[in-house]
Write a protein that holds these residues in place. Structure first.
Motif, PDB file in Angstrom:
ATOM      1  N   UNK A 157       2.376  -0.769 -12.693  1.00 46.10           N
ATOM      2  CA  UNK A 157       1.768  -2.051 -12.488  1.00 46.10           C
ATOM      3  C   UNK A 157       0.275  -2.017 -12.913  1.00 46.10           C
ATOM      4  N   UNK A 158       0.008  -1.378 -14.151  1.00 48.40           N
ATOM      5  CA  UNK A 158      -1.103  -1.608 -14.592  1.00 48.40           C
ATOM      6  C   UNK A 158      -1.328  -2.883 -15.416  1.00 48.40           C
ATOM      7  N   UNK A 217       2.898   9.519 -10.233  1.00 48.08           N
ATOM      8  CA  UNK A 217       2.313  10.574 -10.886  1.00 48.08           C
ATOM      9  C   UNK A 217       1.379  11.305  -9.765  1.00 48.08           C
ATOM     10  N   UNK A 218       1.138  10.813  -8.599  1.00 52.86           N
ATOM     11  CA  UNK A 218       0.459  11.694  -7.700  1.00 52.86           C
ATOM     12  C   UNK A 218       1.296  12.721  -7.058  1.00 52.86           C
ATOM     13  N   UNK A 275       0.835  -1.202  -0.055  1.00 51.85           N
ATOM     14  CA  UNK A 275       0.010  -0.051  -0.154  1.00 51.85           C
ATOM     15  C   UNK A 275       0.908   0.938  -0.023  1.00 51.85           C
ATOM     16  N   UNK A 276       2.281   1.142   0.056  1.00 53.58           N
ATOM     17  CA  UNK A 276       3.108   2.383   0.422  1.00 53.58           C
ATOM     18  C   UNK A 276       2.956   3.157  -0.938  1.00 53.58           C
ATOM     19  N   UNK A 277       3.093   2.648  -1.989  1.00 53.13           N
ATOM     20  CA  UNK A 277       2.926   3.357  -3.342  1.00 53.13           C
ATOM     21  C   UNK A 277       1.596   3.616  -3.679  1.00 53.13           C
ATOM     22  N   UNK A 278       0.916   2.862  -3.326  1.00 56.21           N
ATOM     23  CA  UNK A 278      -0.425   3.135  -3.676  1.00 56.21           C
ATOM     24  C   UNK A 278      -1.181   4.296  -2.967  1.00 56.21           C
ATOM     25  N   UNK A 299      -8.048   1.842  -8.262  1.00 55.86           N
ATOM     26  CA  UNK A 299      -7.217   1.215  -9.041  1.00 55.86           C
ATOM     27  C   UNK A 299      -6.013   1.965  -8.996  1.00 55.86           C
ATOM     28  N   UNK A 300      -5.996   3.187  -8.577  1.00 51.22           N
ATOM     29  CA  UNK A 300      -4.511   3.895  -8.962  1.00 51.22           C
ATOM     30  C   UNK A 300      -4.333   4.646  -7.517  1.00 51.22           C
TER      31      UNK A 300
END
Length: 360
Positions: free
Chosen positions: A215-216, A336-337, A205-208, A280-281
């Motif tokens: 990773x799409x 991208x965030x 969940x860190x990057x999420x 999803x992102x």
């Protein structure tokens, strides 16, 4: 006894009222041509950013390999990279379109120029709901992520609106922005509190949490696409109702618009888009703030034009931000965030500092 009409000398002076001329047919034609021209520009920009997304990254790919990779070939590392970037590009387009459209609808529903899924705490509410469901209830289904994220987004949006409505003046733009910022900060802290003791899920969940489209896969896109399609349809079909709401609730009701139903329907579409995109992102902010304002400069305030333009422009912005994040930190990448936050934060400060920022 006869009465005479009062002479003109004793009549009060009244300035002549000149009717406001309606736009002429040539002016309307020019406006339509300008909008169609901008539509062509945005479509071409979207095509260019999508090509850049599959061509540039930690490994630059030549156009011959891009064409071969798009055709399904994976004979070289470059062609394999292209094949891996295609679903990432598609996901960036869908998430950017969803966030841009949701931002335009939220600003129309609340008549608030500061409305944005990230600023109003909607994205972080969805994030907290997903993390809590995974940590304490064993949620593992990707489709379940979407349902839980939509529920969290709806609860968060309602909470922020209620808090921002307290006190004098009701739900003013600045009060909603402050309530949303405080709610987002609180929910972010709760997300960290949930993840800290759970090392088994914290890494995933860190990057999420930052927000990204890495990773799409087409499998993930297929799982979230039906929800996005429903959200797109609801929001785009609400354009005429949002035009009525922009005139004020009383005038909209006088025109035959069911104000509560129109506002609830449009808000539902925005919540569905935010929940699906966050599931999803991750919680990506500021796209829904920047895009509608930029589109108003191009096509005006008519939501029948504004919402489709916000959809396409949101896709362009997020795809371009993803490309920038991959290029500036080679061979690593910036999520991208983070890129959208760097772009959107100064824009948000500019809007807050503007005078008369009360309503659209």
């Amino acid at each position: 006894m006869t009465t005479r009409a009062p002479s003109a000398a004793f009549e009060p002076h009244r300035a002549p009222v000149e009717p406001v001329p309606a736009p002429s047919a040539p002016a309307r034609a020019r406006s339509a041509r300008a909008r169609l021209l901008w539509l062509l520009v945005v479509v071409l920009a979207l095509a260019a950013t999508m090509l850049a997304s599959v061509a540039f990254g930690s490994r630059t790919v030549g156009w011959s390999d891009v064409v071969a990779g798009l055709g399904g070939a994976e004979d070289t590392l470059e062609q394999a990279a292209v094949a891996k970037r295609v679903p990432r590009t598609v996901l960036a387009v869908l998430v950017g379109a969803a966030l841009g459209l949701a931002g335009g609808v939220m600003q129309g529903v609340t008549r608030n120029p500061l409305a944005d899924p990230g600023i109003l705490g909607v994205n972080m509410g969805a994030s907290l709901a997903v993390v809590t469901a995974v940590a304490y209830f064993g949620l593992a289904s990707p489709v379940g992520y979407v349902w839980v994220a939509m529920a969290g987004a709806a609860v968060s949006a309602g909470f922020v609106y209620v808090v921002g409505s307290l006190g004098r003046g009701g739900a003013t733009p600045l009060k909603l922005a402050l309530a949303g910022a405080a709610t987002s900060a609180a929910f972010a802290s709760l997300v960290s509190a949930v993840l800290l003791p759970r090392n088994d899920i914290a890494g995933g969940f860190r990057l999420w949490q930052i927000g990204g489209v890495g990773g799409a896969s087409f499998e993930r896109i297929g799982q979230v696409w039906p929800f996005l399609a429903v959200g797109f349809a609801i929001c785009l079909l609400s354009a005429r109702a949002l035009n009525s709401l922009a005139l004020g609730d009383e005038l909209a009701a006088g025109l035959g618009e069911h104000v509560v139903r129109a506002r609830a329907t449009a808000a539902l579409g925005a919540v569905v888009l935010c929940g699906a995109a966050t599931a999803v992102a991750g919680p990506i902010g500021f796209v829904g703030l920047v895009v509608p304002h930029a589109c108003r400069l191009l096509v005006g305030v008519d939501h029948r034009w504004l919402l489709p333009f916000a959809t396409l422009t949101g896709a362009v912005l997020l795809t371009a931000a993803d490309v920038v994040g991959r290029v500036v930190a080679r061979p690593s990448e910036v999520e991208v965030g983070i890129v959208t936050a760097l772009l959107g934060a100064p824009f948000f400060i500019h809007i807050v500092r503007r005078q008369k920022v009360r309503a659209l």
